[in-house]
Design a protein around this motif. Structure first.
Motif, PDB file in Angstrom:
ATOM      1  N   ARG A 201      -9.848 -33.738 -36.744  1.00 19.93           N
ATOM      2  CA  ARG A 201     -10.301 -32.633 -37.575  1.00 19.93           C
ATOM      3  C   ARG A 201      -9.582 -31.320 -37.231  1.00 19.93           C
ATOM      4  O   ARG A 201      -9.370 -30.476 -38.088  1.00 19.93           O
ATOM      5  CB  ARG A 201     -11.813 -32.434 -37.410  1.00 19.93           C
ATOM      6  CG  ARG A 201     -12.406 -31.610 -38.537  1.00 19.93           C
ATOM      7  CD  ARG A 201     -13.815 -31.103 -38.278  1.00 19.93           C
ATOM      8  NE  ARG A 201     -14.700 -32.003 -37.599  1.00 19.93           N
ATOM      9  CZ  ARG A 201     -15.665 -32.732 -38.183  1.00 19.93           C
ATOM     10  NH1 ARG A 201     -15.828 -32.674 -39.482  1.00 19.93           N
ATOM     11  NH2 ARG A 201     -16.447 -33.507 -37.455  1.00 19.93           N
ATOM     12  N   SER A 226      -8.711 -39.733 -36.666  1.00 21.70           N
ATOM     13  CA  SER A 226     -10.138 -39.876 -36.371  1.00 21.70           C
ATOM     14  C   SER A 226     -10.872 -40.036 -37.701  1.00 21.70           C
ATOM     15  O   SER A 226     -10.322 -39.765 -38.770  1.00 21.70           O
ATOM     16  CB  SER A 226     -10.663 -38.635 -35.659  1.00 21.70           C
ATOM     17  OG  SER A 226     -10.703 -37.552 -36.578  1.00 21.70           O
ATOM     18  N   ARG A 227     -12.127 -40.439 -37.595  1.00 14.65           N
ATOM     19  CA  ARG A 227     -12.911 -40.556 -38.817  1.00 14.65           C
ATOM     20  C   ARG A 227     -13.031 -39.203 -39.518  1.00 14.65           C
ATOM     21  O   ARG A 227     -12.961 -39.120 -40.745  1.00 14.65           O
ATOM     22  CB  ARG A 227     -14.310 -41.083 -38.494  1.00 14.65           C
ATOM     23  CG  ARG A 227     -15.189 -41.071 -39.725  1.00 14.65           C
ATOM     24  CD  ARG A 227     -16.621 -41.461 -39.427  1.00 14.65           C
ATOM     25  NE  ARG A 227     -17.453 -41.133 -40.572  1.00 14.65           N
ATOM     26  CZ  ARG A 227     -18.765 -41.006 -40.530  1.00 14.65           C
ATOM     27  NH1 ARG A 227     -19.403 -41.189 -39.385  1.00 14.65           N
ATOM     28  NH2 ARG A 227     -19.446 -40.719 -41.600  1.00 14.65           N
ATOM     29  N   VAL A 241      -8.872 -44.907 -36.459  1.00 18.96           N
ATOM     30  CA  VAL A 241      -8.962 -45.625 -35.190  1.00 18.96           C
ATOM     31  C   VAL A 241     -10.392 -45.466 -34.680  1.00 18.96           C
ATOM     32  O   VAL A 241     -10.941 -44.365 -34.721  1.00 18.96           O
ATOM     33  CB  VAL A 241      -7.963 -45.032 -34.170  1.00 18.96           C
ATOM     34  CG1 VAL A 241      -8.202 -45.597 -32.776  1.00 18.96           C
ATOM     35  CG2 VAL A 241      -6.524 -45.288 -34.611  1.00 18.96           C
ATOM     36  N   SER A 259     -11.772 -34.706 -30.626  1.00 15.91           N
ATOM     37  CA  SER A 259     -12.687 -34.335 -29.540  1.00 15.91           C
ATOM     38  C   SER A 259     -12.944 -35.480 -28.564  1.00 15.91           C
ATOM     39  O   SER A 259     -13.200 -35.251 -27.393  1.00 15.91           O
ATOM     40  CB  SER A 259     -14.018 -33.850 -30.127  1.00 15.91           C
ATOM     41  OG  SER A 259     -14.620 -34.885 -30.878  1.00 15.91           O
ATOM     42  N   GLN A 263     -17.275 -43.153 -30.572  1.00 22.17           N
ATOM     43  CA  GLN A 263     -16.836 -44.052 -31.641  1.00 22.17           C
ATOM     44  C   GLN A 263     -15.318 -44.021 -31.802  1.00 22.17           C
ATOM     45  O   GLN A 263     -14.722 -44.996 -32.248  1.00 22.17           O
ATOM     46  CB  GLN A 263     -17.497 -43.675 -32.971  1.00 22.17           C
ATOM     47  CG  GLN A 263     -18.998 -43.899 -33.012  1.00 22.17           C
ATOM     48  CD  GLN A 263     -19.795 -42.726 -32.472  1.00 22.17           C
ATOM     49  OE1 GLN A 263     -19.247 -41.697 -32.122  1.00 22.17           O
ATOM     50  NE2 GLN A 263     -21.104 -42.899 -32.387  1.00 22.17           N
ATOM     51  N   HIS A 264     -14.694 -42.909 -31.459  1.00 21.51           N
ATOM     52  CA  HIS A 264     -13.223 -42.875 -31.502  1.00 21.51           C
ATOM     53  C   HIS A 264     -12.652 -43.570 -30.268  1.00 21.51           C
ATOM     54  O   HIS A 264     -11.741 -44.392 -30.377  1.00 21.51           O
ATOM     55  CB  HIS A 264     -12.702 -41.440 -31.606  1.00 21.51           C
ATOM     56  CG  HIS A 264     -11.217 -41.397 -31.827  1.00 21.51           C
ATOM     57  ND1 HIS A 264     -10.649 -41.644 -33.057  1.00 21.51           N
ATOM     58  CD2 HIS A 264     -10.181 -41.210 -30.970  1.00 21.51           C
ATOM     59  CE1 HIS A 264      -9.325 -41.595 -32.948  1.00 21.51           C
ATOM     60  NE2 HIS A 264      -9.017 -41.332 -31.693  1.00 21.51           N
ATOM     61  N   ASN A 278      -5.658 -30.573 -26.992  1.00 22.06           N
ATOM     62  CA  ASN A 278      -6.866 -30.013 -27.583  1.00 22.06           C
ATOM     63  C   ASN A 278      -7.044 -28.604 -27.034  1.00 22.06           C
ATOM     64  O   ASN A 278      -6.763 -28.354 -25.871  1.00 22.06           O
ATOM     65  CB  ASN A 278      -8.076 -30.893 -27.210  1.00 22.06           C
ATOM     66  CG  ASN A 278      -9.287 -30.606 -28.083  1.00 22.06           C
ATOM     67  OD1 ASN A 278      -9.748 -29.465 -28.157  1.00 22.06           O
ATOM     68  ND2 ASN A 278      -9.795 -31.633 -28.735  1.00 22.06           N
TER      69      ASN A 278
HETATM   70  C1  LIG Z   1     -21.535 -45.338 -37.082  1.00 16.52           C
HETATM   71  C2  LIG Z   1     -20.414 -44.416 -36.771  1.00 16.52           C
HETATM   72  C3  LIG Z   1     -19.129 -44.926 -36.679  1.00 16.52           C
HETATM   73  C4  LIG Z   1     -18.050 -44.086 -36.416  1.00 16.52           C
HETATM   74  N1  LIG Z   1     -16.807 -44.631 -36.324  1.00 16.52           N
HETATM   75  C5  LIG Z   1     -15.766 -43.826 -36.020  1.00 16.52           C
HETATM   76  C6  LIG Z   1     -14.442 -44.354 -35.887  1.00 16.52           C
HETATM   77  O1  LIG Z   1     -14.192 -45.533 -36.102  1.00 16.52           O
HETATM   78  N2  LIG Z   1     -13.450 -43.513 -35.545  1.00 16.52           N
HETATM   79  C7  LIG Z   1     -13.658 -42.168 -35.313  1.00 16.52           C
HETATM   80  O2  LIG Z   1     -12.695 -41.460 -34.997  1.00 16.52           O
HETATM   81  N3  LIG Z   1     -14.887 -41.662 -35.451  1.00 16.52           N
HETATM   82  C8  LIG Z   1     -15.937 -42.449 -35.811  1.00 16.52           C
HETATM   83  N4  LIG Z   1     -17.173 -41.887 -35.972  1.00 16.52           N
HETATM   84  C9  LIG Z   1     -17.299 -40.407 -35.942  1.00 16.52           C
HETATM   85  C10 LIG Z   1     -17.364 -39.809 -34.561  1.00 16.52           C
HETATM   86  O3  LIG Z   1     -18.706 -39.821 -34.128  1.00 16.52           O
HETATM   87  C11 LIG Z   1     -16.856 -38.346 -34.602  1.00 16.52           C
HETATM   88  O4  LIG Z   1     -17.605 -37.618 -35.526  1.00 16.52           O
HETATM   89  C12 LIG Z   1     -15.381 -38.225 -34.961  1.00 16.52           C
HETATM   90  O5  LIG Z   1     -14.603 -39.099 -34.186  1.00 16.52           O
HETATM   91  C13 LIG Z   1     -14.911 -36.801 -34.758  1.00 16.52           C
HETATM   92  O6  LIG Z   1     -13.580 -36.642 -35.162  1.00 16.52           O
HETATM   93  P1  LIG Z   1     -12.674 -35.505 -34.531  1.00 16.52           P
HETATM   94  O7  LIG Z   1     -12.576 -35.671 -33.074  1.00 16.52           O
HETATM   95  O8  LIG Z   1     -11.401 -35.475 -35.303  1.00 16.52           O
HETATM   96  O9  LIG Z   1     -13.473 -34.177 -34.942  1.00 16.52           O
HETATM   97  P2  LIG Z   1     -14.267 -33.149 -34.046  1.00 16.52           P
HETATM   98  O10 LIG Z   1     -15.259 -33.818 -33.191  1.00 16.52           O
HETATM   99  O11 LIG Z   1     -14.701 -32.081 -34.948  1.00 16.52           O
HETATM  100  O12 LIG Z   1     -13.146 -32.601 -33.067  1.00 16.52           O
HETATM  101  C14 LIG Z   1     -12.098 -31.754 -33.465  1.00 16.52           C
HETATM  102  C15 LIG Z   1     -11.373 -31.334 -32.196  1.00 16.52           C
HETATM  103  O13 LIG Z   1     -10.227 -30.590 -32.543  1.00 16.52           O
HETATM  104  C16 LIG Z   1     -10.067 -29.547 -31.595  1.00 16.52           C
HETATM  105  N5  LIG Z   1      -9.286 -28.483 -32.236  1.00 16.52           N
HETATM  106  C17 LIG Z   1      -9.636 -27.700 -33.286  1.00 16.52           C
HETATM  107  N6  LIG Z   1      -8.631 -26.868 -33.602  1.00 16.52           N
HETATM  108  C18 LIG Z   1      -7.642 -27.096 -32.721  1.00 16.52           C
HETATM  109  C19 LIG Z   1      -6.344 -26.524 -32.506  1.00 16.52           C
HETATM  110  N7  LIG Z   1      -5.867 -25.546 -33.299  1.00 16.52           N
HETATM  111  N8  LIG Z   1      -5.599 -27.005 -31.497  1.00 16.52           N
HETATM  112  C20 LIG Z   1      -6.056 -27.986 -30.693  1.00 16.52           C
HETATM  113  N9  LIG Z   1      -7.269 -28.555 -30.846  1.00 16.52           N
HETATM  114  C21 LIG Z   1      -8.048 -28.109 -31.834  1.00 16.52           C
HETATM  115  C22 LIG Z   1     -11.486 -29.114 -31.264  1.00 16.52           C
HETATM  116  O14 LIG Z   1     -11.515 -28.489 -29.995  1.00 16.52           O
HETATM  117  C23 LIG Z   1     -12.230 -30.448 -31.276  1.00 16.52           C
HETATM  118  O15 LIG Z   1     -12.263 -31.025 -29.989  1.00 16.52           O
HETATM  119  C24 LIG Z   1     -18.269 -42.710 -36.233  1.00 16.52           C
HETATM  120  C25 LIG Z   1     -19.549 -42.200 -36.313  1.00 16.52           C
HETATM  121  C26 LIG Z   1     -20.620 -43.025 -36.594  1.00 16.52           C
HETATM  122  C27 LIG Z   1     -21.983 -42.462 -36.692  1.00 16.52           C
END
Ligand SMILES: Cc1cc2nc3c(=O)[nH]c(=O)nc-3n(C[C@H](O)[C@H](O)[C@H](O)COP(=O)(O)OP(=O)(O)OC[C@H]3O[C@@H](n4cnc5c(N)ncnc54)[C@H](O)[C@@H]3O)c2cc1C
Lengths: 308, 253
Positions: A201, A226-227, A241, A259, A263-264, A278
């Motif tokens: 994200r 990521s999701r 993934v 993050s 789940q990731h 990050n």
């Molecule tokens: C049943 C279920 C199944 C799931 N299955 C999966 C799955 O298969 N895969 C998966 O990935 N997720 C899955 N999820 C979702 C998971 O719980 C998280 O919500 C998801 O992985 C978060 O994605 P993220 O890390 O990209 O986003 P976030 O958690 O929002 O993290 C974003 C990160 O980016 C960093 N960031 C922001 N801006 C910058 C910048 N400019 N420079 C550097 N860093 C920055 C932030 O510090 C933060 O750590 C599932 C959830 C459920 C409930």
């Protein structure tokens, strides 16, 4: 023991890496016959015959198997399943769609996504998004299993097993394929790549996701996501993934703006080397990363791409 | 059209699961339990079908311990019409296997004759991803798994499936089983009045024996252990330092 391995076929073509990795697990169980079901798949059948340890290839070449619909393929497998102690396939969306259907039809309890074979009836499999590992024993006559391919190396080639044709079973006519929506790219497959670069994200937009792809292309990597990145439309669903996406274990996994939710992690924590970029030093991804860089990805990623 | 939606009570997805030191399973004491996220999406989709005038009745069903009634109440609060609890176990650590659950659902479907069965693609506890496929097999009907899009028409449904290569669109005859993926929809939050109303909706409890189904497990769980732990490495201070480390530690760069 006799093992039937379902080859992973896509549009008549063999997914060689996934099939060869499942073959490694299948060979630990016994004597392996491989079923190649597809449309115009005789080339794939010959390719499988070259894998080491394959005793025989059964080729069911028929248009109705062209899109791997679960109902006709399950019927085909059920027709021969009783001759085997194990029916196995890779834990792909194709086999995971078909094999539980087979299992129910032969009154066998499905054993999904195994990460280790202990013996012919005992297996290990991750549960709770990989937060626990369960050891299970099955006494079902024919055990139906999918294999976590990321846990296995691919079997090599150098064999020339006989290829026999298997006549198609009837078509139950329950479902119909309409369309595939597939975005082609020249990058390596996510599940077989040596390097994976994934964006989350934090990448912020579909336009900026090109930062991730450029880094990947520079080092011949596959691209993952990521999701949250997929949900936000930055990346297609097949790049996801994780627990509900693909499970990968490359030599190098670079997580950018992710993050590190459990789940990731479920889909990448068996990677050999993990790099995390990050801006939040408390992000959980750093707890599994071999090398962490606390930085703004919009500065760090272009610099990294540049210097590689 | 009737829609049947099976739901499972699982450890909430936000909880860090702990394995019991004696290898007998995971710790469930004082742990938050919730409706399996995929099943919640299935309930939401069924309720939307009802709101769109395509479904007349949404029936939710759970197989497990009596406490599973809480997730059925959640589903009723989301808009389902009535609930069936199949009381199949008393110990919360007992996980009724997909094959047995599928047999139970088949028996209930024989009675209720739903046109559509909407369910989660996997339970986030055992991660088996099997019950929907097994149910479709036993019913001898079509299945469309890992769905992110669903269009129900006359006698058939068009389903967009999330597959390893991208998306696959299939047309399935009805009745059928559709298992849903996370991107199908975003479930609503139940409103307070709907939570109240849910308490008065019809709720039946039955047993596997009444349905003539044997729920004895086929798989013997020998042991449950922690996965190998991964240690945190080091924080590098610059891109140059990262490159240096990668050159030392890997052959890929
Ligand atoms: C049943 C279920 C199944 C799931 N299955 C999966 C799955 O298969 N895969 C998966 O990935 N997720 C899955 N999820 C979702 C998971 O719980 C998280 O919500 C998801 O992985 C978060 O994605 P993220 O890390 O990209 O986003 P976030 O958690 O929002 O993290 C974003 C990160 O980016 C960093 N960031 C922001 N801006 C910058 C910048 N400019 N420079 C550097 N860093 C920055 C932030 O510090 C933060 O750590 C599932 C959830 C459920 C409930």
């Amino acid at each position: 023991m006799a093992v039937l391995l379902i080859a992973e076929i896509n549009g008549g073509e063999l997914s060689a890496d996934l099939t060869a990795k499942s073959l490694t697990a299948a060979r630990q169980l016994g004597d392996v016959t491989v079923l190649c079901a597809g449309a115009a798949c005789s080339g794939a059948a010959n390719e499988i015959a070259a894998f080491e340890g394959v005793s025989k290839v059964l080729c069911a070449d028929d248009p109705k198997y062209g899109n791997a619909l679960a109902e006709p393929v399950a019927d085909l497998i059920v027709g021969i399943a009783c001759e085997y102690d194990h029916v196995v396939g890779p834990a792909t969306t194709t086999a995971q769609n078909i094999l539980p259907r087979v299992a129910a039809l032969i009154d066998s309890m499905m054993i999904s996504d195994i990460s280790a074979v202990i013996d012919g009836e005992t297996f290990e499999r991750p549960i709770y998004a990989g937060n626990a590992v369960q050891r299970v024993r099955s006494r079902d006559k024919t055990k139906v299993i999918t294999i976590r391919t990321a846990a296995y190396d691919a079997t090599g080639t150098g064999n020339s097993a006989p290829v026999e044709s298997l006549s198609a079973a009837g078509d139950p006519g329950l479902s119909e394929w309409l369309e595939d929506r597939v975005a082609e790219n020249d990058r390596p497959e996510l599940t077989s790549a040596k390097i994976v670069v994934s964006g989350g994200r934090g990448v912020g937009s579909i336009e900026d996701f090109s930062l991730i792809s450029s880094l990947a292309d520079k080092i011949g990597a596959a691209v993952g996501a990521s999701r949250a990145a997929v949900d936000s439309g930055y990346a297609p669903n097949d790049w996801q993934v994780g627990q509900t996406g693909k499970v990968v274990a490359p030599d190098l996994y670079i997580a950018v703006g992710i993050s590190g939710a459990i789940q990731h992690l479920a889909g990448m924590k068996d990677s050999k080397i993990i790099v995390a970029i990050n801006k939040d030093e408390d992000a959980p991804i750093f707890q599994v990363a071999d090398f962490g860089l606390v930085a703004n990805l919009f500065e760090a990623v272009p610099e990294l791409t540049d210097k590689l | 059209m009737k829609v049947l939606v099976p739901v499972k009570r699982v450890i909430d997805y936000n909880v860090k699961v702990r394995v019991r030191p004696d290898g007998s399973g995971v710790d469930l004491a004082n742990v938050k339990m919730s409706i399996n996220p995929f099943d919640e999406i299935a309930v939401e989709e069924a309720v939307r079908l009802k709101e769109a005038g395509k479904a007349e009745e949404v029936i939710v069903i759970s197989v497990g311990v009596p406490q599973a009634q809480t997730v059925l109440r959640t589903a009723l609060a989301l808009g389902a019409d009535r609930a069936i609890l199949v009381h199949a176990a008393d110990d919360p650590h007992t996980d009724i296997e997909p094959l047995a659950v599928a047999k139970i659902l088949k028996a209930v479907a024989d009675e209720e004759k739903p046109t559509l069965i909407l369910m989660g693609k996997q339970a986030i506890d055992n991660d088996l991803n099997a019950t929907g496929q097994m149910l479709a097999a036993l019913m001898g009907c079509a299945q469309a798994t890992f769905a992110s899009g669903l269009e129900v028409g006359e006698g058939s449904a068009t389903v967009v499936r999330e597959v390893d290569g991208g998306l696959q669109v299939v047309k399935v005859g009805l009745p059928c089983v559709v298992t849903v993926d996370l991107r199908m929809n975003e479930p609503r939050y139940p409103s307070l009045p709907n939570i109240q109303r849910a308490k008065r909706k019809p709720f039946a409890t039955i047993t596997p024996e009444e349905l003539g189904v044997d729920v004895a497990p086929r798989l013997e769980i020998l042991e449950t252990v922690e996965p190998p732990e991964r240690k945190a490495g080091e924080i590098v201070n610059s891109v140059d330092e990262l490159l240096e480390k990668l050159r030392e530690e890997t052959e890929v760069v």
